[in-house]
Design a protein around this motif. Structure first.
Motif, PDB file in Angstrom:
ATOM      1  N   UNK A   1      -8.635   6.870 -10.558  1.00 55.39           N
ATOM      2  CA  UNK A   1      -8.707   8.341 -10.967  1.00 55.39           C
ATOM      3  C   UNK A   1     -10.205   8.708 -11.294  1.00 55.39           C
TER       4      UNK A   1
ATOM      5  N   UNK B   1      -3.145  -3.215  -4.790  1.00 57.52           N
ATOM      6  CA  UNK B   1      -1.749  -2.743  -4.445  1.00 57.52           C
ATOM      7  C   UNK B   1      -1.069  -3.791  -4.139  1.00 57.52           C
TER       8      UNK B   1
ATOM      9  N   UNK C   1       1.749  -7.052  -5.383  1.00 57.10           N
ATOM     10  CA  UNK C   1       3.337  -6.965  -4.849  1.00 57.10           C
ATOM     11  C   UNK C   1       3.852  -8.091  -4.555  1.00 57.10           C
TER      12      UNK C   1
ATOM     13  N   UNK D   1      -0.955   8.644  -6.192  1.00 57.60           N
ATOM     14  CA  UNK D   1       0.304   8.275  -7.080  1.00 57.60           C
ATOM     15  C   UNK D   1       1.411   7.909  -6.267  1.00 57.60           C
TER      16      UNK D   1
ATOM     17  N   UNK E   1       1.625   5.638  -3.431  1.00 56.31           N
ATOM     18  CA  UNK E   1       1.583   4.385  -3.217  1.00 56.31           C
ATOM     19  C   UNK E   1       1.688   3.540  -4.737  1.00 56.31           C
ATOM     20  N   UNK E   2       1.329   4.056  -5.754  1.00 54.77           N
ATOM     21  CA  UNK E   2       1.419   3.423  -6.876  1.00 54.77           C
ATOM     22  C   UNK E   2       3.037   3.299  -7.389  1.00 54.77           C
TER      23      UNK E   2
ATOM     24  N   UNK F   1       4.708   0.835  -5.061  1.00 53.31           N
ATOM     25  CA  UNK F   1       4.545  -0.734  -5.486  1.00 53.31           C
ATOM     26  C   UNK F   1       5.105  -0.929  -6.808  1.00 53.31           C
TER      27      UNK F   1
END
Lengths: 206, 105
Positions: free
Chosen positions: A76, A202, A206, B32, B34-35, B38
């Motif tokens: 961010x 990400x 996983x 947000x 994809x966050x 996951x």
């Protein structure tokens, strides 16, 4: 086309100036071509990472060591800095040098905190026993993420240099072009980070 | 700037506050989603990977249009052409490497 129309309107007195403008536009295109080659550099590093993604050699995995909160914060921060560098461009178009420098300062500070977070992440990883020589996975990881980090750091030095030039020379066709290329570079780094965030972090957790 | 016509074309060729804000908001949303996907998986692992890759590509396109103003280059769009060439090379390198190394088991 528009260039031709402009020349017609203003007569030949501005011919020289137009030539200069064209030259600066050409330099922006040249910079764009550099960005595309940089894309290929990152593409190769991404390919390397994708191939070595599961080669842990018995060492720690990404899933064990990645800490998402810090990474989300950096994501961010970088996204916001990409936005503020856009606001700098808007200020430049309005001819407001102070506002322009102000937004560049905000962008640079955000970039600096991004680098700070990355350095603290890397030191954390090394303390946990994940160094560049631990496994093929960590080599690929540090090369890919580190190359992006180096790009951001170089961008920070560049940004400071341009702020100094803007102070000294104000808005000229040359400084305008420099701010334009800088903001292109900064947006590009954010785009690369989006893929880093998605592919490395990400998918890593996983 | 001495040249008014040029100044105007500059202003419009670098977008407005509105386009930057829209781009920023869309980017945040596309970060947000994809966050969330996951952290609490709705799909299978493969499905999630495809979904988050699509979000990343979408965000890339949004930044290209709203931040980098790819549409507003002048005359022949050299910038678009080099970008397309670059993307073809990147896709070949990435997909080709993954494909070849998939036989390395």
């Amino acid at each position: 086309m528009q260039q031709v129309a402009n020349n017609h309107e203003h007569g030949h007195a501005h011919d020289h100036e137009h030539g200069h403008e064209d030259h600066e536009q050409l330099k922006v295109l040249g910079f764009w071509i550099f960005l595309v080659t940089d894309c290929i550099l990152f593409g190769s590093l991404f390919a390397t990472y994708a191939v070595l993604m599961h080669s842990y050699a018995g060492g720690p995995t990404g899933k064990e060591l990645f800490e998402l909160p810090g990474v989300i914060a950096s994501t961010f921060i970088l996204l916001t800095s990409s936005f503020t560098s856009g606001l700098a461009i808007l200020a430049m178009n309005k001819g407001k040098v102070k506002e322009l420098i102000g937004w560049l300062v905000v962008t640079a500070l955000l970039g600096l905190s991004f680098i700070g977070l990355e350095i603290s992440e890397f030191t954390h990883l090394v303390h946990e026993g994940a160094t560049m020589s631990t496994s093929a996975f960590w080599s690929a990881f540090f090369t890919l993420v580190g190359t992006h980090g180096v790009h951001v750091s170089v961008g920070l030095f560049w940004m400071v240099a341009i702020m100094m030039q803007l102070r000294r020379r104000g808005l000229t066709p040359v400084t305008r072009r420099k701010v334009t290329t800088l903001s292109l570079y900064w947006h590009f780094l954010d785009v690369v980070w989006i893929f880093l965030f998605t592919v490395v972090y990400l998918m890593g957790v996983m | 700037m001495a040249n008014h016509t040029n100044h105007n074309s500059h202003a419009e060729s670098h977008g407005s506050l509105k386009s930057y804000v829209i781009g920023f908001i869309l980017s945040i949303v596309l970060t947000i989603i994809p966050l969330v996907l996951v952290m609490n998986p709705l799909f299978s692992k493969a499905g999630t990977i495809i979904a988050i890759m699509i979000m990343a590509v979408l965000q890339f396109v949004i930044q290209l249009f709203f931040f980098m103003h790819i549409r507003e280059g002048e005359k022949p769009r050299w910038n678009v052409q080099t970008l397309v060439l670059g993307l073809v090379i990147v896709l070949t390198i990435v997909a080709g490497s993954i494909w070849i190394m998939a036989f390395n088991v």
